[in-house]
Design a protein around this motif. Sequence first.
Motif, PDB file in Angstrom:
ATOM      1  N   ASN A  86      14.351   0.093  69.422  1.00 22.74           N
ATOM      2  CA  ASN A  86      13.101   0.569  68.826  1.00 22.74           C
ATOM      3  C   ASN A  86      12.004  -0.481  68.868  1.00 22.74           C
ATOM      4  O   ASN A  86      10.831  -0.158  68.925  1.00 22.74           O
ATOM      5  CB  ASN A  86      13.303   0.976  67.359  1.00 22.74           C
ATOM      6  CG  ASN A  86      13.972   2.308  67.208  1.00 22.74           C
ATOM      7  OD1 ASN A  86      14.139   3.039  68.174  1.00 22.74           O
ATOM      8  ND2 ASN A  86      14.376   2.629  66.008  1.00 22.74           N
ATOM      9  N   GLY A  87      12.401  -1.761  68.757  1.00 22.87           N
ATOM     10  CA  GLY A  87      11.395  -2.806  68.708  1.00 22.87           C
ATOM     11  C   GLY A  87      12.019  -4.174  68.651  1.00 22.87           C
ATOM     12  O   GLY A  87      13.238  -4.335  68.784  1.00 22.87           O
ATOM     13  N   LYS A 123       6.638  -2.601  68.580  1.00 17.92           N
ATOM     14  CA  LYS A 123       7.307  -1.351  68.930  1.00 17.92           C
ATOM     15  C   LYS A 123       7.482  -1.216  70.442  1.00 17.92           C
ATOM     16  O   LYS A 123       6.675  -1.712  71.210  1.00 17.92           O
ATOM     17  CB  LYS A 123       6.510  -0.175  68.397  1.00 17.92           C
ATOM     18  CG  LYS A 123       6.468  -0.104  66.881  1.00 17.92           C
ATOM     19  CD  LYS A 123       5.556   1.024  66.419  1.00 17.92           C
ATOM     20  CE  LYS A 123       5.474   1.237  64.936  1.00 17.92           C
ATOM     21  NZ  LYS A 123       5.654   0.161  64.058  1.00 17.92           N
ATOM     22  N   ALA A 124       8.522  -0.516  70.831  1.00 13.92           N
ATOM     23  CA  ALA A 124       8.803  -0.171  72.233  1.00 13.92           C
ATOM     24  C   ALA A 124       8.656  -1.361  73.169  1.00 13.92           C
ATOM     25  O   ALA A 124       7.859  -1.333  74.097  1.00 13.92           O
ATOM     26  CB  ALA A 124       7.901   0.985  72.676  1.00 13.92           C
ATOM     27  N   VAL A 183      17.001  -1.762  66.252  1.00  7.62           N
ATOM     28  CA  VAL A 183      17.563  -0.566  66.867  1.00  7.62           C
ATOM     29  C   VAL A 183      17.565   0.597  65.883  1.00  7.62           C
ATOM     30  O   VAL A 183      17.487   0.406  64.676  1.00  7.62           O
ATOM     31  CB  VAL A 183      19.001  -0.808  67.390  1.00  7.62           C
ATOM     32  CG1 VAL A 183      19.022  -1.883  68.456  1.00  7.62           C
ATOM     33  CG2 VAL A 183      19.935  -1.170  66.259  1.00  7.62           C
ATOM     34  N   GLY A 184      17.673   1.783  66.445  1.00  4.35           N
ATOM     35  CA  GLY A 184      17.783   3.002  65.658  1.00  4.35           C
ATOM     36  C   GLY A 184      18.788   3.923  66.321  1.00  4.35           C
ATOM     37  O   GLY A 184      19.555   3.504  67.194  1.00  4.35           O
ATOM     38  N   GLN A 185      18.761   5.179  65.946  1.00 13.70           N
ATOM     39  CA  GLN A 185      19.715   6.144  66.500  1.00 13.70           C
ATOM     40  C   GLN A 185      19.595   6.285  68.011  1.00 13.70           C
ATOM     41  O   GLN A 185      20.567   6.572  68.692  1.00 13.70           O
ATOM     42  CB  GLN A 185      19.518   7.500  65.840  1.00 13.70           C
ATOM     43  CG  GLN A 185      19.934   7.525  64.395  1.00 13.70           C
ATOM     44  CD  GLN A 185      19.696   8.892  63.774  1.00 13.70           C
ATOM     45  OE1 GLN A 185      18.935   9.700  64.275  1.00 13.70           O
ATOM     46  NE2 GLN A 185      20.366   9.135  62.657  1.00 13.70           N
ATOM     47  N   ASN A 186      18.402   6.088  68.535  1.00  9.84           N
ATOM     48  CA  ASN A 186      18.178   6.246  69.976  1.00  9.84           C
ATOM     49  C   ASN A 186      18.162   4.927  70.721  1.00  9.84           C
ATOM     50  O   ASN A 186      17.605   4.829  71.808  1.00  9.84           O
ATOM     51  CB  ASN A 186      16.871   7.008  70.221  1.00  9.84           C
ATOM     52  CG  ASN A 186      16.912   8.396  69.633  1.00  9.84           C
ATOM     53  OD1 ASN A 186      17.953   9.043  69.632  1.00  9.84           O
ATOM     54  ND2 ASN A 186      15.793   8.855  69.108  1.00  9.84           N
ATOM     55  N   ASN A 218      10.643  -2.313  60.433  1.00 12.77           N
ATOM     56  CA  ASN A 218       9.967  -1.459  61.418  1.00 12.77           C
ATOM     57  C   ASN A 218       8.462  -1.367  61.195  1.00 12.77           C
ATOM     58  O   ASN A 218       7.731  -0.962  62.080  1.00 12.77           O
ATOM     59  CB  ASN A 218      10.605  -0.070  61.512  1.00 12.77           C
ATOM     60  CG  ASN A 218      10.553   0.709  60.231  1.00 12.77           C
ATOM     61  OD1 ASN A 218       9.908   0.310  59.258  1.00 12.77           O
ATOM     62  ND2 ASN A 218      11.258   1.820  60.207  1.00 12.77           N
ATOM     63  N   ASN A 256      18.724  -2.791  61.872  1.00 14.63           N
ATOM     64  CA  ASN A 256      18.216  -1.422  61.809  1.00 14.63           C
ATOM     65  C   ASN A 256      16.761  -1.481  61.362  1.00 14.63           C
ATOM     66  O   ASN A 256      16.383  -2.372  60.599  1.00 14.63           O
ATOM     67  CB  ASN A 256      19.060  -0.612  60.823  1.00 14.63           C
ATOM     68  CG  ASN A 256      18.693   0.846  60.850  1.00 14.63           C
ATOM     69  OD1 ASN A 256      17.664   1.238  60.309  1.00 14.63           O
ATOM     70  ND2 ASN A 256      19.517   1.648  61.476  1.00 14.63           N
ATOM     71  N   GLY A 257      15.966  -0.540  61.799  1.00 14.69           N
ATOM     72  CA  GLY A 257      14.546  -0.511  61.444  1.00 14.69           C
ATOM     73  C   GLY A 257      14.276  -0.437  59.960  1.00 14.69           C
ATOM     74  O   GLY A 257      13.216  -0.835  59.486  1.00 14.69           O
TER      75      GLY A 257
END
Length: 130
Positions: free
Chosen positions: A109-110, A9-10, A103-106, A4, A80-81
Amino acid sequence: TQVNSAMTKAPVSVAPDVRIFDAYEIMRTWGMRHLPVTDAAGTVVGLLSERDILRFMAIQPGRKASLVSEAMSANPYIVNGSARLADVAQTMAEQKIGCAVVVGQNGLNGIFTTTDALKILARLLRDDDD
């Protein structure tokens, strides 16, 4: 170092029901070669690359109304980040993967691409020259 810290990002993403032609225009506009595909809940369900589009168009010429879901890779490399950057880069190199979807919990992510990896390599080589 975690992935990460080096990812883009995004990133822009598209839904599976977007037309391939429209997804390609998004990729051209943003200067991207990889486009994460997410469902309505934001879950990553695939990845569309320039190579996927070219392969699909070679097999199905003239089908501009086709959907992203028809051309995307349904099982992208997802991490995962907090994954170790060295591990992600090694897996990408060994398996000849162009990017890792982060990816992350939401959800999304990137994205970590070979271009991101080359930027790190260039920085390390410059530091080594000093």
